[in-house]
Design an enzyme around this catalytic site. Structure first.
Site, short mmCIF file in Angstrom:
data_model
loop_
_atom_site.label_atom_id
_atom_site.label_comp_id
_atom_site.label_asym_id
_atom_site.label_seq_id
_atom_site.Cartn_x
_atom_site.Cartn_y
_atom_site.Cartn_z
N TYR A 165 0.74 -1.39 0.17
CA TYR A 165 -0.01 0.19 -0.04
C TYR A 165 0.90 1.25 0.21
O TYR A 165 0.62 1.99 -0.62
CB TYR A 165 -0.89 -0.17 1.37
CG TYR A 165 -1.92 0.99 1.56
CD1 TYR A 165 -3.10 0.98 0.67
CD2 TYR A 165 -1.72 2.19 2.45
CE1 TYR A 165 -3.81 2.10 0.80
CE2 TYR A 165 -2.59 3.11 2.58
CZ TYR A 165 -3.72 3.08 1.92
OH TYR A 165 -4.54 4.10 2.01
N LYS A 169 1.00 4.10 -2.79
CA LYS A 169 0.25 5.50 -2.82
C LYS A 169 1.63 6.42 -2.91
O LYS A 169 1.23 7.53 -3.23
CB LYS A 169 -0.13 5.69 -1.23
CG LYS A 169 -1.39 4.96 -0.87
CD LYS A 169 -2.56 5.62 -1.82
CE LYS A 169 -3.82 5.22 -1.26
NZ LYS A 169 -4.81 5.50 -2.08
N1 NAD Z 1 -9.76 5.96 5.78
C1 NAD Z 1 -8.47 6.22 5.93
O1 NAD Z 1 -8.08 6.44 7.00
C2 NAD Z 1 -7.61 6.61 4.75
C3 NAD Z 1 -6.14 6.83 4.84
C4 NAD Z 1 -5.50 7.03 3.96
C5 NAD Z 1 -5.96 6.91 2.36
N2 NAD Z 1 -7.18 6.39 2.28
C6 NAD Z 1 -7.66 6.19 0.95
O2 NAD Z 1 -8.81 6.70 0.93
C7 NAD Z 1 -9.46 6.22 -0.21
C8 NAD Z 1 -10.87 5.71 0.31
O3 NAD Z 1 -10.90 4.87 1.32
P1 NAD Z 1 -12.15 4.92 2.21
O4 NAD Z 1 -11.57 5.07 3.82
O5 NAD Z 1 -13.24 5.83 1.96
O6 NAD Z 1 -12.60 3.36 2.49
P2 NAD Z 1 -13.91 2.74 2.09
O7 NAD Z 1 -13.67 1.20 2.04
O8 NAD Z 1 -15.01 3.35 3.13
O9 NAD Z 1 -14.28 3.16 0.62
C9 NAD Z 1 -13.83 2.54 -0.31
C10 NAD Z 1 -14.73 2.37 -1.80
O10 NAD Z 1 -13.79 1.85 -2.76
C11 NAD Z 1 -14.47 0.79 -3.32
N3 NAD Z 1 -13.27 -0.13 -3.95
C12 NAD Z 1 -12.40 -0.70 -3.55
N4 NAD Z 1 -11.72 -1.46 -4.43
C13 NAD Z 1 -12.54 -1.14 -5.67
C14 NAD Z 1 -12.07 -1.51 -7.06
N5 NAD Z 1 -11.14 -2.36 -7.33
N6 NAD Z 1 -13.10 -0.97 -7.89
C15 NAD Z 1 -14.05 -0.22 -7.63
N7 NAD Z 1 -14.16 0.20 -6.34
C16 NAD Z 1 -13.36 -0.14 -5.35
C17 NAD Z 1 -14.87 -0.06 -2.31
O11 NAD Z 1 -16.08 -0.91 -2.65
C18 NAD Z 1 -15.45 1.23 -1.42
O12 NAD Z 1 -16.85 1.49 -1.63
C19 NAD Z 1 -8.69 4.77 -0.49
O13 NAD Z 1 -7.92 5.21 -1.59
C20 NAD Z 1 -7.67 4.68 0.86
O14 NAD Z 1 -6.66 3.99 0.65
C21 NAD Z 1 -7.90 6.15 3.42
#
Ligand code: NAD
Length: 275
Positions: A165, A169
């Site tokens: 990851y 990123k």
């Molecule tokens: N939540 C955190 O603390 C955090 C921190 C750093 C980065 N992020 C990044 O933020 C972004 C959103 O994450 P989130 O926390 O909202 O997670 P989440 O799981 O709530 O939402 C992510 C969404 O992406 C969809 N998804 C996953 N893989 C997929 C694919 N291959 N094709 C299409 N859709 C797909 C999932 O079904 C989900 O609805 C991600 O890129 C994550 O890495 C989140």
């Protein structure tokens, strides 16, 4: 009138979490939004939510890692709304373990979703964006377009258990900075937002060993344990995780005209936490 009236946005992974908040916020500012998610039901629910609030949205469900996804996603924007102005690469999940236990499939899956898919989507968007910029230039008009790639503090500083990851990123940061240089000639602002700890399904408390998510039939464990959660809160200057709406706010501000001269930047949205 909203700040994004007449603009069309595509947002990956916008069926839930931060992506959903981004889609809803873009639509509330007047943008037409193409909602994507691996899971069609939550994606449809977001489309319905936007339309019920008086906005415009269409769905393009499916896995962002499918080889033809980028073309299909961009084509949905142009066929439904006649153009493309905003690309948000947000979809993704985590599949953590220490490096000695990490399989090639685990490495590839995470690199594919967080890095290769954004590359393919942006490559598919290039002909549409360059043609539009050329036509606008001929008319003496400058119209800024926006790309926001979602990165993570793990990509900037590393995080144990997340070699795949963090690498993906970090790669997205390189893609962001390069496209900011390649696409300036088309008046495209390309920026990234690196989140710290945002409360979503990805980070929900996993006292019983963790929530699992279904990625095309493969059950993958996500979530963080309560001790780690307490430790994390103590290291965040604001003392708490961010909400999906707060996270989305820091993404959507890069799509506003106020940011038309900001490009190639990585914004850390982490409540003051810097890794
Ligand atoms: N939540 C955190 O603390 C955090 C921190 C750093 C980065 N992020 C990044 O933020 C972004 C959103 O994450 P989130 O926390 O909202 O997670 P989440 O799981 O709530 O939402 C992510 C969404 O992406 C969809 N998804 C996953 N893989 C997929 C694919 N291959 N094709 C299409 N859709 C797909 C999932 O079904 C989900 O609805 C991600 O890129 C994550 O890495 C989140």
């Amino acid at each position: 009138m909203g700040k994004l009236e007449g603009k069309t946005a595509i947002v990956t992974g916008s069926g839930r979490g931060i992506g959903r908040s981004i889609a809803v916020k873009l639509a509330s500012e007047g943008a037409n939004v193409v909602v994507n998610d691996l899971d069609a039901d939550p994606a449809q629910a977001v489309v319905d939510e936007i339309v019920a609030a008086g906005g415009r949205a269409a769905m393009c469900a499916g896995n962002v890692t499918a080889p033809d996804f980028g073309e299909r996603f961009v084509a949905t924007a142009t066929s439904e709304f006649g153009g493309l102005d905003i690309v948000i690469n947000n979809a993704g999940y985590t599949w953590d373990t220490v490096i000695q236990k990490m399989g090639d499939d685990q490495w590839d899956a995470i690199l594919d979703v967080h890095l290769k898919a954004p590359f393919q989507i942006l490559r598919a968007a290039q002909p549409v964006i360059s043609a539009a910029a050329k036509a606008e230039k001929a008319q003496g008009v400058r119209r800024n377009r926006k790309v926001v790639n979602i990165s993570s503090i793990a990509g900037l500083y590393g995080n144990p258990g997340q070699a795949n990851y963090s690498a993906a990123k970090a790669g997205l940061v390189g893609l962001t900075r390069t496209l900011a240089k390649e696409w300036g000639r088309y008046n495209v602002n390309v920026n990234a937002v690196a989140f710290g700890f945002i409360e979503t399904r990805l980070t929900e408390v996993a006292a019983d060993g963790g929530a699992t998510i279904d990625i095309e039939g493969r059950e993958i464990r996500v979530g963080i344990n309560p001790q780690l959660l307490a430790a994390m809160n103590a290291t965040i200057p604001l003392g708490r995780p961010g909400t999906p709406d707060e996270a989305a706010g820091s993404v959507v501000m890069f799509t506003y005209p106020e940011s038309d001269y900001v490009s190639g930047q990585i914004l850390v949205t982490g409540g003051g936490y810097e890794g």
